[in-house]
Design a protein around this motif. Structure first.
Motif, PDB file in Angstrom:
ATOM      1  N   PHE A   4       0.833  -1.202   0.000  1.00  0.00           N
ATOM      2  CA  PHE A   4       0.000   0.000   0.000  1.00  0.00           C
ATOM      3  C   PHE A   4       0.868   1.252   0.000  1.00  0.00           C
ATOM      4  CE2 PHE A   4      -2.477   3.311   2.060  1.00  0.00           C
ATOM      5  CZ  PHE A   4      -3.650   3.263   1.326  1.00  0.00           C
ATOM      6  N   ASN A   5       1.903   1.270   0.849  1.00  0.00           N
ATOM      7  CA  ASN A   5       2.745   2.466   0.971  1.00  0.00           C
ATOM      8  C   ASN A   5       3.641   2.682  -0.236  1.00  0.00           C
ATOM      9  OD1 ASN A   5       1.738   3.177   3.475  1.00  0.00           O
ATOM     10  ND2 ASN A   5       3.220   1.908   4.562  1.00  0.00           N
ATOM     11  N   TYR A   6       4.154   1.599  -0.828  1.00  0.00           N
ATOM     12  CA  TYR A   6       5.134   1.736  -1.905  1.00  0.00           C
ATOM     13  C   TYR A   6       4.528   1.673  -3.306  1.00  0.00           C
ATOM     14  CZ  TYR A   6       8.800   1.319   1.568  1.00  0.00           C
ATOM     15  OH  TYR A   6       9.624   1.529   2.630  1.00  0.00           O
ATOM     16  N   LEU A   7       3.379   1.005  -3.458  1.00  0.00           N
ATOM     17  CA  LEU A   7       2.822   0.819  -4.796  1.00  0.00           C
ATOM     18  C   LEU A   7       1.449   1.448  -4.982  1.00  0.00           C
ATOM     19  CD1 LEU A   7       3.746  -2.922  -5.450  1.00  0.00           C
ATOM     20  CD2 LEU A   7       4.870  -0.894  -6.346  1.00  0.00           C
ATOM     21  N   TYR A   8       0.563   1.311  -3.995  1.00  0.00           N
ATOM     22  CA  TYR A   8      -0.837   1.657  -4.217  1.00  0.00           C
ATOM     23  C   TYR A   8      -1.072   3.163  -4.285  1.00  0.00           C
ATOM     24  CZ  TYR A   8      -5.894   1.355  -3.929  1.00  0.00           C
ATOM     25  OH  TYR A   8      -7.218   1.460  -4.200  1.00  0.00           O
ATOM     26  N   LYS A  10       1.279   5.702  -4.474  1.00  0.00           N
ATOM     27  CA  LYS A  10       2.304   6.533  -5.094  1.00  0.00           C
ATOM     28  C   LYS A  10       1.907   6.928  -6.512  1.00  0.00           C
ATOM     29  CE  LYS A  10       4.942   6.258  -1.547  1.00  0.00           C
ATOM     30  NZ  LYS A  10       4.740   7.258  -0.534  1.00  0.00           N
ATOM     31  N   PRO A  11       1.988   8.211  -6.853  1.00  0.00           N
ATOM     32  CA  PRO A  11       1.574   8.639  -8.195  1.00  0.00           C
ATOM     33  C   PRO A  11       2.471   8.112  -9.299  1.00  0.00           C
ATOM     34  CG  PRO A  11       2.509  10.471  -6.955  1.00  0.00           C
ATOM     35  CD  PRO A  11       2.379   9.333  -6.006  1.00  0.00           C
ATOM     36  N   TYR A  12       3.754   7.883  -9.019  1.00  0.00           N
ATOM     37  CA  TYR A  12       4.639   7.395 -10.078  1.00  0.00           C
ATOM     38  C   TYR A  12       4.336   5.950 -10.461  1.00  0.00           C
ATOM     39  CZ  TYR A  12       7.166   5.907  -5.868  1.00  0.00           C
ATOM     40  OH  TYR A  12       7.500   5.385  -4.643  1.00  0.00           O
ATOM     41  N   CYS A  13       3.569   5.233  -9.639  1.00  0.00           N
ATOM     42  CA  CYS A  13       3.168   3.869 -10.017  1.00  0.00           C
ATOM     43  C   CYS A  13       1.908   3.870 -10.877  1.00  0.00           C
ATOM     44  CB  CYS A  13       2.936   3.024  -8.769  1.00  0.00           C
ATOM     45  SG  CYS A  13       4.439   2.693  -7.857  1.00  0.00           S
ATOM     46  N   ARG A  14       1.211   4.984 -10.947  1.00  0.00           N
ATOM     47  CA  ARG A  14      -0.042   5.051 -11.708  1.00  0.00           C
ATOM     48  C   ARG A  14       0.016   6.050 -12.860  1.00  0.00           C
ATOM     49  NH1 ARG A  14      -4.460   2.915  -8.979  1.00  0.00           N
ATOM     50  NH2 ARG A  14      -3.902   2.010  -7.001  1.00  0.00           N
ATOM     51  N   ILE A  15       1.142   6.683 -13.055  1.00  0.00           N
ATOM     52  CA  ILE A  15       1.248   7.730 -14.068  1.00  0.00           C
ATOM     53  C   ILE A  15       1.088   7.191 -15.481  1.00  0.00           C
ATOM     54  CG2 ILE A  15       3.756   7.644 -14.336  1.00  0.00           C
ATOM     55  CD1 ILE A  15       1.700  10.855 -14.133  1.00  0.00           C
ATOM     56  N   HIS A  16       1.360   5.899 -15.689  1.00  0.00           N
ATOM     57  CA  HIS A  16       1.296   5.325 -17.032  1.00  0.00           C
ATOM     58  C   HIS A  16      -0.097   5.475 -17.634  1.00  0.00           C
ATOM     59  CE1 HIS A  16       3.994   2.940 -14.409  1.00  0.00           C
ATOM     60  NE2 HIS A  16       4.846   3.107 -15.393  1.00  0.00           N
ATOM     61  N   TYR A  80       5.202  -7.490 -13.761  1.00  0.00           N
ATOM     62  CA  TYR A  80       3.750  -7.309 -13.692  1.00  0.00           C
ATOM     63  C   TYR A  80       3.390  -5.947 -13.105  1.00  0.00           C
ATOM     64  CZ  TYR A  80      -1.122  -8.014 -12.540  1.00  0.00           C
ATOM     65  OH  TYR A  80      -2.472  -7.870 -12.446  1.00  0.00           O
ATOM     66  N   ASN A  81       4.018  -5.573 -11.995  1.00  0.00           N
ATOM     67  CA  ASN A  81       3.656  -4.324 -11.323  1.00  0.00           C
ATOM     68  C   ASN A  81       4.091  -3.086 -12.089  1.00  0.00           C
ATOM     69  OD1 ASN A  81       2.211  -5.156  -8.987  1.00  0.00           O
ATOM     70  ND2 ASN A  81       4.124  -5.934  -8.140  1.00  0.00           N
ATOM     71  N   THR A  82       5.094  -3.204 -12.951  1.00  0.00           N
ATOM     72  CA  THR A  82       5.508  -2.029 -13.721  1.00  0.00           C
ATOM     73  C   THR A  82       4.753  -1.880 -15.033  1.00  0.00           C
ATOM     74  OG1 THR A  82       7.330  -3.292 -14.673  1.00  0.00           O
ATOM     75  CG2 THR A  82       7.828  -1.909 -12.769  1.00  0.00           C
TER      76      THR A  82
END
Length: 195
Positions: A4-8, A10-16, A80-82
């Motif tokens: 949750f803290n590192y992936l969910y 964070k805006p840089y994980c959803r910017i795509h 997968y996560n990227t």
């Protein structure tokens, strides 16, 4: 909690997906695409590729969660996560393009059905208020939190019901009176114009 803290959040994980949406929206706004740019066989091939990508993103983690699960390697998790947000953004971009330029077929008919209008308003209102309600519930406890799957299920159900209820009240009290007032005003203007 680390996910949750590192992936969910964070805006840089959803910017795509945001960037894909911005690019396709800009290109459609600038009329960079022509109405009959693709042939139907090519459009069908794109639909098959899109469905394959969507199913891969949705059901890809199943191999790590079913009964005889094989734990993913670190490189599989990273891959997968990227790529999942980018892939999902591309899927939605193709659906938008296809429905806008006449390649949607039954998908376009289904997505533009009138019964989606109240559901869309309700779910968007729920999206707007659910984080506030979850934070109020989460930080409103006076004692320590007991972490168990049953406890989280109760919290999830309570937050879901409260969010939908609050969103329903917002839609009924704000959206529909405004829409009815708008219809009433336009009717009066049309009557004046006819006289």
């Amino acid at each position: 909690m680390e996910e949750f803290n590192y992936l969910y959040v964070k805006p840089y994980c959803r910017i795509h997906s945001y960037l894909v949406g911005l690019v396709i929206g800009y290109l459609m706004h600038r009329r960079a695409f022509r109405a009959k740019q693709l042939s139907w066989p090519l459009a069908v091939i794109f639909w098959f590729i899109t469905v394959a990508i969507a199913l891969s993103v949705t059901f890809g983690p199943f191999t790590a969660f079913h009964e005889d699960a094989r734990p993913w390697t670190m490189s599989e998790k990273i891959l997968y996560n990227t790529t999942r947000h980018l892939a999902w953004g591309i899927v939605l971009a193709w659906v938008t393009y296809a429905c806008e330029y006449g390649y949607g077929g039954y998908v376009q008919d289904f997505l533009s059905a009138r019964f989606w209008i109240p559901l869309g308003r309700l779910t968007y209102s729920t999206y707007l208020v659910h984080c506030v309600l979850i934070n109020v519930m989460y930080f409103g406890y006076r004692s320590g939190l007991l972490f168990s799957t049953q406890w989280w299920a109760y919290i999830y159900c309570a937050a879901l019901l409260l969010s939908h209820g609050f969103a329903f009240i917002l839609v009924i009290t704000v959206e529909y009176p405004c829409a009815n007032l708008e219809k009433l005003l336009f009717r009066k203007e049309n009557r004046k114009d006819q006289k």
